[in-house]
Design a protein around this motif. Structure first.
Motif, mmCIF file in Angstrom:
data_model
loop_
_atom_site.group_PDB
_atom_site.id
_atom_site.type_symbol
_atom_site.label_atom_id
_atom_site.label_comp_id
_atom_site.label_asym_id
_atom_site.label_seq_id
_atom_site.Cartn_x
_atom_site.Cartn_y
_atom_site.Cartn_z
ATOM 1 N N UNK A 195 50.287 99.994 15.165
ATOM 2 C CA UNK A 195 51.482 99.262 15.060
ATOM 3 C C UNK A 195 51.708 98.084 15.761
ATOM 4 N N UNK A 196 50.687 97.640 16.642
ATOM 5 C CA UNK A 196 50.508 96.677 17.728
ATOM 6 C C UNK A 196 49.872 95.406 16.817
ATOM 7 N N UNK A 197 50.340 94.061 17.339
ATOM 8 C CA UNK A 197 49.739 92.979 16.676
ATOM 9 C C UNK A 197 48.407 92.674 16.986
ATOM 10 N N UNK A 198 47.894 93.561 17.740
ATOM 11 C CA UNK A 198 46.158 93.397 18.042
ATOM 12 C C UNK A 198 45.476 94.332 16.843
ATOM 13 N N UNK A 199 46.333 94.506 15.862
ATOM 14 C CA UNK A 199 45.796 95.253 14.634
ATOM 15 C C UNK A 199 44.789 94.471 13.762
ATOM 16 N N UNK A 200 45.472 92.969 13.635
ATOM 17 C CA UNK A 200 44.516 92.396 13.044
ATOM 18 C C UNK A 200 43.202 91.849 13.651
ATOM 19 N N UNK A 201 42.763 92.130 14.911
ATOM 20 C CA UNK A 201 41.771 91.789 15.732
ATOM 21 C C UNK A 201 41.111 93.249 15.735
ATOM 22 N N UNK A 234 48.085 95.192 32.437
ATOM 23 C CA UNK A 234 48.559 96.099 31.665
ATOM 24 C C UNK A 234 49.453 97.020 32.209
ATOM 25 N N UNK A 235 50.166 97.886 31.476
ATOM 26 C CA UNK A 235 51.230 99.084 32.206
ATOM 27 C C UNK A 235 50.132 99.805 33.103
ATOM 28 N N UNK A 278 52.568 105.398 27.146
ATOM 29 C CA UNK A 278 53.207 104.553 27.998
ATOM 30 C C UNK A 278 54.674 104.323 27.606
ATOM 31 N N UNK A 279 55.235 103.397 28.095
ATOM 32 C CA UNK A 279 56.516 103.154 27.675
ATOM 33 C C UNK A 279 56.513 102.424 26.163
ATOM 34 N N UNK A 280 55.374 102.175 25.848
ATOM 35 C CA UNK A 280 55.202 101.674 24.299
ATOM 36 C C UNK A 280 54.949 102.661 23.391
ATOM 37 N N UNK A 281 54.662 103.724 23.616
ATOM 38 C CA UNK A 281 54.298 105.005 22.697
ATOM 39 C C UNK A 281 52.818 105.517 23.084
ATOM 40 N N UNK A 282 52.379 105.995 22.219
ATOM 41 C CA UNK A 282 50.791 106.748 22.482
ATOM 42 C C UNK A 282 49.764 105.852 21.960
ATOM 43 N N UNK A 283 48.547 105.951 22.700
ATOM 44 C CA UNK A 283 47.707 104.888 22.576
ATOM 45 C C UNK A 283 46.479 105.721 22.639
#
Length: 92
Positions: free
Chosen positions: A31-37, A49-50, A73-78
């Motif tokens: 769900x991150x903008x980096x998905x396109x890369x 980074x955090x 992280x504060x942004x979710x799970x990675x």
């Protein structure tokens, strides 16, 4: 000696994982903008980074090419995999 640097990929997912490549899973599920890369965040130094993310990426226990996580992280799970490291001495 060069400053620490890491090239990292990650996936922010809420789906199941299969035997596909990390990049294709990132493109499909992240769900991150980096998905396109393919989840690529490019190269970065510690402190960029955090903290929870940096703790995994720059840990001597994290091996290049091994998927780590989930990391909260504060942004979710990675899910994180380090592609390469430089400037870190013997631990990489």
């Amino acid at each position: 000696m060069r400053p620490y640097c890491a090239k990292t990929y990650y996936i922010h997912v809420s789906g199941e994982l299969s035997e596909n490549s990390f990049e294709s899973l990132a493109q499909k599920y992240s769900t991150c903008p980096s998905k396109s890369r393919g989840g690529s965040l490019g190269s970065f130094s510690p402190g960029t980074m955090v903290k929870e993310f940096d703790d995994v990426v720059f840990s001597p226990d994290t091996k290049v090419g091994v998927v780590m996580g989930p990391v909260q992280t504060q942004f979710g799970y990675h899910l994180i995999t380090v592609d390469k490291r430089s400037g870190g001495g013997d631990w990489y």
